[in-house]
Enzyme design. Structure first.
Site, PDB file in Angstrom:
ATOM      1  N   ASN A   9     -39.552   4.344   5.468  1.00  0.00           N
ATOM      2  CA  ASN A   9     -40.156   3.034   5.735  1.00  0.00           C
ATOM      3  C   ASN A   9     -41.162   2.790   4.611  1.00  0.00           C
ATOM      4  O   ASN A   9     -42.247   3.351   4.635  1.00  0.00           O
ATOM      5  CB  ASN A   9     -40.830   3.057   7.112  1.00  0.00           C
ATOM      6  CG  ASN A   9     -41.656   1.808   7.375  1.00  0.00           C
ATOM      7  OD1 ASN A   9     -41.526   0.808   6.677  1.00  0.00           O
ATOM      8  ND2 ASN A   9     -42.506   1.872   8.405  1.00  0.00           N
ATOM      9  N   TRP A  10     -40.758   1.968   3.666  1.00  0.00           N
ATOM     10  CA  TRP A  10     -41.602   1.782   2.483  1.00  0.00           C
ATOM     11  C   TRP A  10     -42.784   0.852   2.752  1.00  0.00           C
ATOM     12  O   TRP A  10     -43.651   0.691   1.893  1.00  0.00           O
ATOM     13  CB  TRP A  10     -40.760   1.263   1.311  1.00  0.00           C
ATOM     14  CG  TRP A  10     -39.765   2.263   0.775  1.00  0.00           C
ATOM     15  CD1 TRP A  10     -39.623   3.567   1.180  1.00  0.00           C
ATOM     16  CD2 TRP A  10     -38.787   2.051  -0.240  1.00  0.00           C
ATOM     17  NE1 TRP A  10     -38.608   4.179   0.471  1.00  0.00           N
ATOM     18  CE2 TRP A  10     -38.080   3.258  -0.412  1.00  0.00           C
ATOM     19  CE3 TRP A  10     -38.430   0.954  -1.031  1.00  0.00           C
ATOM     20  CZ2 TRP A  10     -37.044   3.401  -1.340  1.00  0.00           C
ATOM     21  CZ3 TRP A  10     -37.396   1.091  -1.951  1.00  0.00           C
ATOM     22  CH2 TRP A  10     -36.716   2.305  -2.104  1.00  0.00           C
ATOM     23  N   LYS A  11     -42.799   0.215   3.911  1.00  0.00           N
ATOM     24  CA  LYS A  11     -43.898  -0.701   4.257  1.00  0.00           C
ATOM     25  C   LYS A  11     -44.115  -1.710   3.126  1.00  0.00           C
ATOM     26  O   LYS A  11     -43.157  -2.087   2.459  1.00  0.00           O
ATOM     27  CB  LYS A  11     -45.168   0.092   4.600  1.00  0.00           C
ATOM     28  CG  LYS A  11     -44.889   1.152   5.675  1.00  0.00           C
ATOM     29  CD  LYS A  11     -46.120   1.767   6.253  1.00  0.00           C
ATOM     30  CE  LYS A  11     -45.711   2.811   7.295  1.00  0.00           C
ATOM     31  NZ  LYS A  11     -46.876   3.411   7.964  1.00  0.00           N
ATOM     32  N   HIS A  95     -42.623  -1.911  14.945  1.00  0.00           N
ATOM     33  CA  HIS A  95     -43.454  -0.853  14.374  1.00  0.00           C
ATOM     34  C   HIS A  95     -44.887  -1.058  14.850  1.00  0.00           C
ATOM     35  O   HIS A  95     -45.333  -2.193  15.027  1.00  0.00           O
ATOM     36  CB  HIS A  95     -43.377  -0.919  12.839  1.00  0.00           C
ATOM     37  CG  HIS A  95     -44.050   0.231  12.190  1.00  0.00           C
ATOM     38  ND1 HIS A  95     -45.420   0.285  12.018  1.00  0.00           N
ATOM     39  CD2 HIS A  95     -43.557   1.389  11.699  1.00  0.00           C
ATOM     40  CE1 HIS A  95     -45.728   1.428  11.447  1.00  0.00           C
ATOM     41  NE2 HIS A  95     -44.621   2.121  11.236  1.00  0.00           N
ATOM     42  N   GLU A  97     -47.590  -1.079  13.400  1.00  0.00           N
ATOM     43  CA  GLU A  97     -48.385  -1.994  12.553  1.00  0.00           C
ATOM     44  C   GLU A  97     -48.088  -3.446  12.905  1.00  0.00           C
ATOM     45  O   GLU A  97     -48.967  -4.302  12.802  1.00  0.00           O
ATOM     46  CB  GLU A  97     -48.113  -1.691  11.068  1.00  0.00           C
ATOM     47  CG  GLU A  97     -48.794  -0.387  10.650  1.00  0.00           C
ATOM     48  CD  GLU A  97     -48.075   0.405   9.578  1.00  0.00           C
ATOM     49  OE1 GLU A  97     -47.212  -0.154   8.876  1.00  0.00           O
ATOM     50  OE2 GLU A  97     -48.368   1.615   9.457  1.00  0.00           O
ATOM     51  N   GLU A 167     -43.562   7.091  17.528  1.00  0.00           N
ATOM     52  CA  GLU A 167     -44.589   7.175  16.489  1.00  0.00           C
ATOM     53  C   GLU A 167     -45.963   7.048  17.130  1.00  0.00           C
ATOM     54  O   GLU A 167     -46.440   5.938  17.381  1.00  0.00           O
ATOM     55  CB  GLU A 167     -44.402   6.045  15.470  1.00  0.00           C
ATOM     56  CG  GLU A 167     -43.078   6.118  14.725  1.00  0.00           C
ATOM     57  CD  GLU A 167     -43.168   5.434  13.366  1.00  0.00           C
ATOM     58  OE1 GLU A 167     -42.878   6.092  12.369  1.00  0.00           O
ATOM     59  OE2 GLU A 167     -43.549   4.254  13.308  1.00  0.00           O
ATOM     60  N   GLY A 173     -49.965   7.674   8.949  1.00  0.00           N
ATOM     61  CA  GLY A 173     -50.743   7.517   7.722  1.00  0.00           C
ATOM     62  C   GLY A 173     -52.088   8.238   7.756  1.00  0.00           C
ATOM     63  O   GLY A 173     -52.944   7.997   6.924  1.00  0.00           O
ATOM     64  N   SER A 213     -46.914  10.878   9.737  1.00  0.00           N
ATOM     65  CA  SER A 213     -47.270  11.929   8.791  1.00  0.00           C
ATOM     66  C   SER A 213     -46.229  13.049   8.697  1.00  0.00           C
ATOM     67  O   SER A 213     -46.578  14.220   8.590  1.00  0.00           O
ATOM     68  CB  SER A 213     -48.653  12.499   9.126  1.00  0.00           C
ATOM     69  OG  SER A 213     -49.639  11.477   9.023  1.00  0.00           O
ATOM     70  N   GLY A 234     -43.161   7.232   6.380  1.00  0.00           N
ATOM     71  CA  GLY A 234     -43.853   6.253   5.548  1.00  0.00           C
ATOM     72  C   GLY A 234     -44.261   6.871   4.223  1.00  0.00           C
ATOM     73  O   GLY A 234     -43.481   6.939   3.273  1.00  0.00           O
ATOM     74  N   GLY A 235     -45.498   7.376   4.169  1.00  0.00           N
ATOM     75  CA  GLY A 235     -46.082   7.886   2.927  1.00  0.00           C
ATOM     76  C   GLY A 235     -45.177   8.808   2.128  1.00  0.00           C
ATOM     77  O   GLY A 235     -45.007   8.616   0.914  1.00  0.00           O
TER      78      GLY A 235
END
Ligand code: PGA
Length: 249
Positions: A9-11, A95, A97, A167, A173, A213, A234-235
């Protein structure tokens, strides 16, 4: 058998040229990977670029969000039909976010899940509690509401197409991962809820990803848990070497 799904997930990251370079590296790293499905979810503006790079490879393309209407006066939105048209096979829905910053609710999540399914793609429905909810012993309640709300009105056949991503918001993150046991406990709850909603066969078929994470040094342990069927990353998905390392869980 549930084939694990490892998704990046590159956000809100990467220009088109950066997306192209990363997608090329992921395609390279995914050659010969048969123990997992690999999925990349870039921003809308890079979908076409990444679609071209992954064409003919075993890497799939997903979007990070969708609107439930097909077309019309909905300025700024993108429909499931358009995502399908550009080559998406998966769409992340709700998500945390989106829930946190953009007013996503279980009801809008449900509309989006249905729109994605109607267009023959796989929704990845995100569920999970905040730190305050965990500390208030509300994990079961929140996850149950996210599941029941997001999946309301689906037939067993439709439920079988869905992917769930657990999640915990406090792990996203932050570098704090849920321990494998903590994650497994919630994944088992999700599997029980799937059984209630769609029966034993559906519950056995649906993949439940963990996200929050996930890193090369914790992925193996997480993936070793019986109800963890992949990762939403993500990261660690933003760099070719760490994502490639994740694929080797
Ligand atoms: P993270 O993000 O891996 O950077 O924690 C996961 C996600 O939000 O999907």
């Amino acid at each position: 058998m549930r084939i694990p799904l490892i998704a990046g997930n590159w956000k809100l990251n990467k220009t088109r040229s950066e997306a192209e370079a990363l997608a090329k590296a992921v395609v390279e790293a995914s050659r010969g990977v048969t123990h997992a499905e690999v999925l990349l979810c870039p921003v809308f503006t890079s979908l076409e670029t990444v679609a071209r790079v992954v064409a003919g490879s075993n890497v799939k393309l997903g979007a990070q969000d969708v609107y439930w209407e097909e077309a019309g006066a909905f300025t700024g939105e993108v429909s499931a039909g358009l995502l399908k048209d550009i080559g998406c096979t998966h769409v992340i829905v709700a998500h945390s976010e989106r829930r946190q910053f953009f007013g996503e609710t279980n009801e809008t999540a449900n509309r989006k899940v249905k729109a994605v399914l109607k267009n023959g793609m796989t929704p990845i429905l995100c569920v999970g509690e905040t730190l305050a909810e965990r500390e208030g012993n509300k994990v079961e309640q929140v996850v149950t509401e996210h599941m029941r709300g997001g999946l309301a009105g689906l037939s067993a056949g439709e439920l079988a197409q869905v992917v769930i991503a657990y999640e915990p918001v406090w792990a996203i993150g932050t570098g704090k991962t849920a321990s494998p046991a903590q994650a497994q406990e919630v994944h088992a709850l999700i599997r029980r809820l799937l059984k209630e909603l769609g029966g034993e066969e559906v519950a056995a078929a649906v993949r439940i990803q963990y996200g929050g994470s996930v890193k090369p040094d914790n992925v193996k342990e997480l993936m070793g848990m019986p109800d963890i069927d992949g990762a939403l990353v993500g990261g660690a998905s933003l760099k070719a070497d760490s994502f490639a390392a994740l694929l080797k869980f």
